[in-house]
Write a protein that holds these residues in place. Structure first.
Motif, PDB file in Angstrom:
ATOM      1  N   LYS A 123     -15.872 -13.769  -5.561  1.00  0.00           N
ATOM      2  CA  LYS A 123     -16.780 -12.634  -5.722  1.00  0.00           C
ATOM      3  C   LYS A 123     -16.575 -11.914  -7.053  1.00  0.00           C
ATOM      4  O   LYS A 123     -17.379 -11.065  -7.428  1.00  0.00           O
ATOM      5  N   VAL A 124     -15.489 -12.259  -7.745  1.00  0.00           N
ATOM      6  CA  VAL A 124     -15.125 -11.541  -8.965  1.00  0.00           C
ATOM      7  C   VAL A 124     -15.222 -12.421 -10.210  1.00  0.00           C
ATOM      8  O   VAL A 124     -15.674 -11.970 -11.266  1.00  0.00           O
ATOM      9  N   TYR A 125     -14.812 -13.686 -10.073  1.00  0.00           N
ATOM     10  CA  TYR A 125     -14.760 -14.606 -11.200  1.00  0.00           C
ATOM     11  C   TYR A 125     -15.741 -15.757 -10.986  1.00  0.00           C
ATOM     12  O   TYR A 125     -15.847 -16.296  -9.879  1.00  0.00           O
ATOM     13  N   LYS A 126     -16.417 -16.143 -12.039  1.00  0.00           N
ATOM     14  CA  LYS A 126     -17.359 -17.253 -11.957  1.00  0.00           C
ATOM     15  C   LYS A 126     -16.613 -18.574 -11.980  1.00  0.00           C
ATOM     16  O   LYS A 126     -15.756 -18.805 -12.832  1.00  0.00           O
ATOM     17  N   ALA A 127     -16.934 -19.459 -11.047  1.00  0.00           N
ATOM     18  CA  ALA A 127     -16.264 -20.754 -10.951  1.00  0.00           C
ATOM     19  C   ALA A 127     -16.744 -21.701 -12.042  1.00  0.00           C
ATOM     20  O   ALA A 127     -17.908 -21.665 -12.463  1.00  0.00           O
ATOM     21  N   GLY A 128     -15.842 -22.559 -12.486  1.00  0.00           N
ATOM     22  CA  GLY A 128     -16.202 -23.579 -13.448  1.00  0.00           C
ATOM     23  C   GLY A 128     -16.858 -24.765 -12.772  1.00  0.00           C
ATOM     24  O   GLY A 128     -16.825 -24.909 -11.547  1.00  0.00           O
ATOM     25  N   THR A 129     -17.443 -25.634 -13.567  1.00  0.00           N
ATOM     26  CA  THR A 129     -18.142 -26.811 -13.033  1.00  0.00           C
ATOM     27  C   THR A 129     -17.702 -28.107 -13.696  1.00  0.00           C
ATOM     28  O   THR A 129     -18.099 -29.185 -13.253  1.00  0.00           O
ATOM     29  N   LYS A 130     -16.878 -28.017 -14.749  1.00  0.00           N
ATOM     30  CA  LYS A 130     -16.536 -29.211 -15.516  1.00  0.00           C
ATOM     31  C   LYS A 130     -15.030 -29.432 -15.555  1.00  0.00           C
ATOM     32  O   LYS A 130     -14.257 -28.521 -15.820  1.00  0.00           O
ATOM     33  N   LYS A 131     -14.636 -30.652 -15.308  1.00  0.00           N
ATOM     34  CA  LYS A 131     -13.250 -31.073 -15.431  1.00  0.00           C
ATOM     35  C   LYS A 131     -12.935 -31.258 -16.921  1.00  0.00           C
ATOM     36  O   LYS A 131     -13.812 -31.630 -17.708  1.00  0.00           O
ATOM     37  N   LEU A 132     -11.688 -31.005 -17.275  1.00  0.00           N
ATOM     38  CA  LEU A 132     -11.276 -31.145 -18.666  1.00  0.00           C
ATOM     39  C   LEU A 132     -10.197 -32.216 -18.787  1.00  0.00           C
ATOM     40  O   LEU A 132      -9.237 -32.226 -18.022  1.00  0.00           O
ATOM     41  N   ILE A 133     -10.366 -33.115 -19.739  1.00  0.00           N
ATOM     42  CA  ILE A 133      -9.326 -34.077 -20.097  1.00  0.00           C
ATOM     43  C   ILE A 133      -8.973 -33.834 -21.558  1.00  0.00           C
ATOM     44  O   ILE A 133      -9.834 -33.906 -22.442  1.00  0.00           O
ATOM     45  N   VAL A 134      -7.708 -33.530 -21.815  1.00  0.00           N
ATOM     46  CA  VAL A 134      -7.234 -33.231 -23.168  1.00  0.00           C
ATOM     47  C   VAL A 134      -6.520 -34.449 -23.729  1.00  0.00           C
ATOM     48  O   VAL A 134      -5.609 -34.998 -23.088  1.00  0.00           O
ATOM     49  N   ASP A 135      -6.907 -34.885 -24.914  1.00  0.00           N
ATOM     50  CA  ASP A 135      -6.195 -35.957 -25.615  1.00  0.00           C
ATOM     51  C   ASP A 135      -5.211 -35.308 -26.575  1.00  0.00           C
ATOM     52  O   ASP A 135      -5.609 -34.595 -27.507  1.00  0.00           O
ATOM     53  N   TYR A 136      -3.926 -35.564 -26.352  1.00  0.00           N
ATOM     54  CA  TYR A 136      -2.904 -34.905 -27.158  1.00  0.00           C
ATOM     55  C   TYR A 136      -1.698 -35.817 -27.348  1.00  0.00           C
ATOM     56  O   TYR A 136      -1.051 -36.223 -26.389  1.00  0.00           O
ATOM     57  N   LYS A 137      -1.439 -36.175 -28.580  1.00  0.00           N
ATOM     58  CA  LYS A 137      -0.282 -36.992 -28.958  1.00  0.00           C
ATOM     59  C   LYS A 137      -0.171 -38.272 -28.135  1.00  0.00           C
ATOM     60  O   LYS A 137       0.910 -38.668 -27.714  1.00  0.00           O
ATOM     61  N   GLY A 138      -1.308 -38.910 -27.908  1.00  0.00           N
ATOM     62  CA  GLY A 138      -1.320 -40.185 -27.202  1.00  0.00           C
ATOM     63  C   GLY A 138      -1.336 -40.066 -25.690  1.00  0.00           C
ATOM     64  O   GLY A 138      -1.354 -41.087 -24.987  1.00  0.00           O
ATOM     65  N   PHE A 139      -1.358 -38.847 -25.166  1.00  0.00           N
ATOM     66  CA  PHE A 139      -1.407 -38.621 -23.719  1.00  0.00           C
ATOM     67  C   PHE A 139      -2.742 -37.987 -23.339  1.00  0.00           C
ATOM     68  O   PHE A 139      -3.273 -37.142 -24.060  1.00  0.00           O
ATOM     69  N   LYS A 140      -3.261 -38.389 -22.197  1.00  0.00           N
ATOM     70  CA  LYS A 140      -4.455 -37.764 -21.631  1.00  0.00           C
ATOM     71  C   LYS A 140      -3.993 -36.808 -20.532  1.00  0.00           C
ATOM     72  O   LYS A 140      -3.354 -37.220 -19.563  1.00  0.00           O
ATOM     73  N   ILE A 141      -4.327 -35.531 -20.706  1.00  0.00           N
ATOM     74  CA  ILE A 141      -3.832 -34.476 -19.824  1.00  0.00           C
ATOM     75  C   ILE A 141      -4.997 -33.828 -19.094  1.00  0.00           C
ATOM     76  O   ILE A 141      -6.004 -33.467 -19.714  1.00  0.00           O
ATOM     77  N   CYS A 142      -4.854 -33.665 -17.781  1.00  0.00           N
ATOM     78  CA  CYS A 142      -5.874 -32.996 -16.968  1.00  0.00           C
ATOM     79  C   CYS A 142      -5.297 -31.670 -16.458  1.00  0.00           C
ATOM     80  O   CYS A 142      -4.499 -31.653 -15.524  1.00  0.00           O
ATOM     81  N   PRO A 143      -5.687 -30.539 -17.070  1.00  0.00           N
ATOM     82  CA  PRO A 143      -5.179 -29.246 -16.633  1.00  0.00           C
ATOM     83  C   PRO A 143      -6.078 -28.608 -15.563  1.00  0.00           C
ATOM     84  O   PRO A 143      -7.300 -28.553 -15.719  1.00  0.00           O
ATOM     85  N   LEU A 144      -5.450 -28.128 -14.496  1.00  0.00           N
ATOM     86  CA  LEU A 144      -6.166 -27.471 -13.411  1.00  0.00           C
ATOM     87  C   LEU A 144      -5.449 -26.173 -13.052  1.00  0.00           C
ATOM     88  O   LEU A 144      -4.358 -25.891 -13.558  1.00  0.00           O
TER      89      LEU A 144
END
Length: 258
Positions: A123-144
């Motif tokens: 009721k206070v914060y708008k929910a996101g709709t997209k998953k994020l995959i970060v490419d960093y130093k040869g690693f693929k990171i999924c932050p949640l």
């Protein structure tokens, strides 16, 4: 193992001053200044400048931008990536938004998908709709973020990511679920799974006892703590490749889209 195929990660398990961004940034700056070893990534808890407040109007609307600038300064000075979620105001809307800031100051974002209805976050914060995959130093990171942990379909490893990362304000009374689900997410996705939680007591009276941890692709615990402290963990691409090539469980995933 080859340092080029490893990530040195710092988990900052900290108490949080209620609705006080300036004091939290100051406290975290002191902790981060103590880091003397090379670090590739610093992870902070969910809403690390305010605590899990359902009254965002108590916070100056520009504080999100101030904290982003602070993260960029930390990243550049320490030459490390830094991530964590904060209360962020944009386009007349409040978000529980994670920033992943790279050493050069560029960044990418993830808005919490599963807002915590039990506390009225929806009721206070708008929910996101997209998953994020970060490419960093040869690693693929999924932050949640926190409550996302309870929803395995959202975390499902269809992108062949290497690291699943959760930042949280997860209270003591449900800590068994936190421990169990972090390990389960690592096992089912054949990825490292890292959870960074806070400690202390918040203004509504909820107690937090940490249990920040790192699990490998088989669910083995690499680090764990219940104290207010900085945890160091190193993850290895070789471990991921060896496990997936040997066991190949991800090849048997059910086929569907969300």
């Amino acid at each position: 193992m080859d340092a080029l195929n490893s990530l040195k990660i710092v988990l900052i398990q900290t108490s949080i001053y209620w609705e006080n961004p300036e004091k939290n940034r100051s406290s975290l700056s002191k902790k981060i200044a103590l880091l003397i070893t090379d670090t590739d990534l610093i992870i902070l808890p969910e809403m690390f400048t305010t605590g899990f407040t359902m009254n965002p109007s108590n916070i100056d609307k520009n504080q999100g931008e101030v904290t982003l600038k602070w993260m960029q300064e930390i990243a550049y000075k320490k030459q490390t990536a830094i991530t964590g979620s904060i209360l962020f105001f944009e386009d007349n809307t409040y978000y529980n938004r994670l920033f992943f800031v790279f050493p050069n100051g560029t960044y990418t974002t993830y808005n919490k998908k599963h807002t915590f209805t039990l506390a009225g976050e929806d009721k206070v914060y708008k929910a996101g709709t997209k998953k994020l995959i970060v490419d960093y130093k040869g690693f693929k990171i999924c932050p949640l973020i926190c409550y996302d942990l309870r929803f395995p379909v959202w975390a499902r490893n269809t992108e062949n990511y290497d690291v699943l990362l959760y930042v949280a304000n997860w209270p003591k009374q449900r800590i068994t679920a936190w421990d169990t689900l972090l390990k389960a997410r690592a096992i089912e996705n054949m990825s490292y799974c890292i959870g960074v939680n806070r400690v202390g007591v918040d203004d509504p009276g909820y107690e937090y006892i940490g249990h920040s941890a790192t699990y490998d692709t088989l669910g083995n615990e690499i680090c764990f703590s219940t104290n207010e402290e900085i945890l160091h963990t190193t993850i290895h691409k070789e471990h991921i490749d060896e496990t997936r090539n040997k066991l190949k469980f991800l090849e048997d995933r059910d086929t569907f889209t969300l």
